[in-house]
Write a protein that holds these residues in place. Sequence first.
Motif, PDB file in Angstrom:
ATOM      1  N   ALA A   1       0.827  -1.209   0.000  1.00  0.00           N
ATOM      2  CA  ALA A   1       0.000   0.000   0.000  1.00  0.00           C
ATOM      3  C   ALA A   1       0.861   1.259   0.000  1.00  0.00           C
ATOM      4  N   PHE A   2       1.989   1.219   0.706  1.00  0.00           N
ATOM      5  CA  PHE A   2       2.841   2.406   0.774  1.00  0.00           C
ATOM      6  C   PHE A   2       3.432   2.767  -0.580  1.00  0.00           C
ATOM      7  N   GLN A   3       3.534   1.789  -1.473  1.00  0.00           N
ATOM      8  CA  GLN A   3       4.070   2.067  -2.811  1.00  0.00           C
ATOM      9  C   GLN A   3       3.189   3.043  -3.588  1.00  0.00           C
ATOM     10  N   PHE A   4       1.951   3.259  -3.158  1.00  0.00           N
ATOM     11  CA  PHE A   4       1.037   4.172  -3.843  1.00  0.00           C
ATOM     12  C   PHE A   4       0.883   5.502  -3.099  1.00  0.00           C
ATOM     13  N   SER A   5       1.582   5.674  -1.994  1.00  0.00           N
ATOM     14  CA  SER A   5       1.383   6.863  -1.167  1.00  0.00           C
ATOM     15  C   SER A   5       2.096   8.079  -1.743  1.00  0.00           C
ATOM     16  N   ARG A   6       1.576   9.254  -1.409  1.00  0.00           N
ATOM     17  CA  ARG A   6       2.194  10.502  -1.846  1.00  0.00           C
ATOM     18  C   ARG A   6       3.550  10.694  -1.194  1.00  0.00           C
ATOM     19  N   LEU A   7       3.668  10.297   0.078  1.00  0.00           N
ATOM     20  CA  LEU A   7       4.946  10.422   0.793  1.00  0.00           C
ATOM     21  C   LEU A   7       6.039   9.634   0.085  1.00  0.00           C
TER      22      LEU A   7
ATOM     23  N   ASN B   1      17.735   4.996  -8.973  1.00  0.00           N
ATOM     24  CA  ASN B   1      18.860   5.356  -9.835  1.00  0.00           C
ATOM     25  C   ASN B   1      18.656   5.115 -11.324  1.00  0.00           C
ATOM     26  N   VAL B   2      17.642   4.345 -11.694  1.00  0.00           N
ATOM     27  CA  VAL B   2      17.419   4.054 -13.107  1.00  0.00           C
ATOM     28  C   VAL B   2      16.384   5.032 -13.664  1.00  0.00           C
ATOM     29  N   ARG B   3      16.569   5.426 -14.891  1.00  0.00           N
ATOM     30  CA  ARG B   3      15.709   6.453 -15.497  1.00  0.00           C
ATOM     31  C   ARG B   3      14.235   6.106 -15.408  1.00  0.00           C
ATOM     32  N   TRP B   4      13.912   4.846 -15.642  1.00  0.00           N
ATOM     33  CA  TRP B   4      12.506   4.421 -15.604  1.00  0.00           C
ATOM     34  C   TRP B   4      12.137   3.830 -14.244  1.00  0.00           C
ATOM     35  N   GLY B   5      12.972   4.062 -13.230  1.00  0.00           N
ATOM     36  CA  GLY B   5      12.792   3.412 -11.938  1.00  0.00           C
ATOM     37  C   GLY B   5      11.462   3.689 -11.262  1.00  0.00           C
ATOM     38  N   GLN B   6      10.935   4.914 -11.431  1.00  0.00           N
ATOM     39  CA  GLN B   6       9.664   5.237 -10.790  1.00  0.00           C
ATOM     40  C   GLN B   6       8.516   4.371 -11.308  1.00  0.00           C
ATOM     41  N   ARG B   7       8.647   3.877 -12.533  1.00  0.00           N
ATOM     42  CA  ARG B   7       7.593   3.031 -13.099  1.00  0.00           C
ATOM     43  C   ARG B   7       7.508   1.675 -12.389  1.00  0.00           C
ATOM     44  N   LEU B   8       8.548   1.326 -11.650  1.00  0.00           N
ATOM     45  CA  LEU B   8       8.544   0.044 -10.951  1.00  0.00           C
ATOM     46  C   LEU B   8       7.710   0.092  -9.677  1.00  0.00           C
ATOM     47  N   SER B   9       7.527   1.280  -9.094  1.00  0.00           N
ATOM     48  CA  SER B   9       6.919   1.391  -7.765  1.00  0.00           C
ATOM     49  C   SER B   9       5.508   0.826  -7.718  1.00  0.00           C
ATOM     50  N   LYS B  10       4.656   1.228  -8.636  1.00  0.00           N
ATOM     51  CA  LYS B  10       3.266   0.768  -8.591  1.00  0.00           C
ATOM     52  C   LYS B  10       3.124  -0.719  -8.924  1.00  0.00           C
ATOM     53  N   PRO B  11       3.788  -1.242  -9.956  1.00  0.00           N
ATOM     54  CA  PRO B  11       3.711  -2.695 -10.175  1.00  0.00           C
ATOM     55  C   PRO B  11       4.216  -3.500  -8.979  1.00  0.00           C
ATOM     56  N   LEU B  12       5.257  -2.988  -8.312  1.00  0.00           N
ATOM     57  CA  LEU B  12       5.739  -3.667  -7.117  1.00  0.00           C
ATOM     58  C   LEU B  12       4.694  -3.625  -6.018  1.00  0.00           C
ATOM     59  N   GLY B  13       4.013  -2.488  -5.891  1.00  0.00           N
ATOM     60  CA  GLY B  13       2.941  -2.385  -4.910  1.00  0.00           C
ATOM     61  C   GLY B  13       1.811  -3.354  -5.200  1.00  0.00           C
ATOM     62  N   VAL B  14       1.436  -3.474  -6.483  1.00  0.00           N
ATOM     63  CA  VAL B  14       0.382  -4.418  -6.868  1.00  0.00           C
ATOM     64  C   VAL B  14       0.797  -5.848  -6.541  1.00  0.00           C
ATOM     65  N   ALA B  15       2.056  -6.184  -6.831  1.00  0.00           N
ATOM     66  CA  ALA B  15       2.543  -7.533  -6.566  1.00  0.00           C
ATOM     67  C   ALA B  15       2.516  -7.843  -5.068  1.00  0.00           C
ATOM     68  N   LEU B  16       2.914  -6.895  -4.244  1.00  0.00           N
ATOM     69  CA  LEU B  16       2.924  -7.117  -2.798  1.00  0.00           C
ATOM     70  C   LEU B  16       1.505  -7.245  -2.249  1.00  0.00           C
ATOM     71  N   LEU B  17       0.608  -6.375  -2.684  1.00  0.00           N
ATOM     72  CA  LEU B  17      -0.782  -6.466  -2.229  1.00  0.00           C
ATOM     73  C   LEU B  17      -1.418  -7.786  -2.670  1.00  0.00           C
ATOM     74  N   SER B  18      -1.129  -8.202  -3.886  1.00  0.00           N
ATOM     75  CA  SER B  18      -1.670  -9.475  -4.374  1.00  0.00           C
ATOM     76  C   SER B  18      -1.125 -10.632  -3.550  1.00  0.00           C
ATOM     77  N   TRP B  19       0.142 -10.561  -3.213  1.00  0.00           N
ATOM     78  CA  TRP B  19       0.756 -11.602  -2.388  1.00  0.00           C
ATOM     79  C   TRP B  19       0.069 -11.678  -1.020  1.00  0.00           C
ATOM     80  N   ALA B  20      -0.196 -10.513  -0.433  1.00  0.00           N
ATOM     81  CA  ALA B  20      -0.870 -10.493   0.865  1.00  0.00           C
ATOM     82  C   ALA B  20      -2.269 -11.111   0.759  1.00  0.00           C
TER      83      ALA B  20
END
Length: 268
Positions: free
Chosen positions: A162-168, A241-260
């Motif tokens: 869930a934190f992967q989607f937060s504004r903070l 550090n990777v140019r497209w790194g921010q694009r990883l945050s939400k898919p990672l959040g989805v994967a973690l939430l799905s795992w839970a």
Amino acid sequence: MSLRAGSQSPGISRHHRVFLPILIALAWVALWAWARSPYGRYLEHGDWTASGPAAFLCRVIPAGDIVVPMALYTVAWILMIAAMMLPTTLPLFDVFDRLTAQRPDHGRLLMLLGLGYVTVWGAFGLVAHLLHSAMLILITSVPTLAWHGWLIGAAIIALAGAFQFSRLKYRCLEKCRTPLSFVIEHWRGYAQAWHAFALGAQHGLFCVGCCWALMLLMFAFGTGSLGWMLLLAAAMAIEKNVRWGQRLSKPLGVALLSWAVVLVATHA
């Protein structure tokens, strides 16, 4: 002093740019050796006082049952920070290295920058350790939690997702992804020692702000699990550090939430 002026003397600081990767590699080697030693259970935050050298030290040192586990935990946590988090902040060290390359106390300033960064993560580690200890006490006193320990793991994984989607998360991540702007904004150049330490601490605060939830996953996976440690370190390094790194945050959040959700569905 401008960044351009500092970058005109690459030979002055070349050995400092080599030192940090070596330090990171040594931290990984130390964790690998520790995990495979007879005392690897200390990395897992197990019963440190039950047997072995730690139990002996707990008996002979005043308040040893508190001091010894804290000392072992501190060493393990510092190694984890050096192995997992220092690689994510290499661009900051590179910018600061070039900025201060012509100063006579260049090496000391780099050390203070790193000390400030590690101090903030150390404080976070202390809080996490206290929470973990309190949770273990709670599990011991509440049999229901002991029988359903998977709930705690699922909750930590869901929190990290869930934190992967937060504004903070994104505000702090943006600071970590722009080390040049960060140094220009916060480096003053006078009272160099204090400001180098403060610069590292301020960057550490933003780093904790964007990565604390992912780091808590180590308590769910097991702090001695080098595989999960390496995977999380890679994810955080890509995010920062990777140019497209921010694009990883939400898919990672989805994967973690799905795992839970899968964990809950499996055990319910």
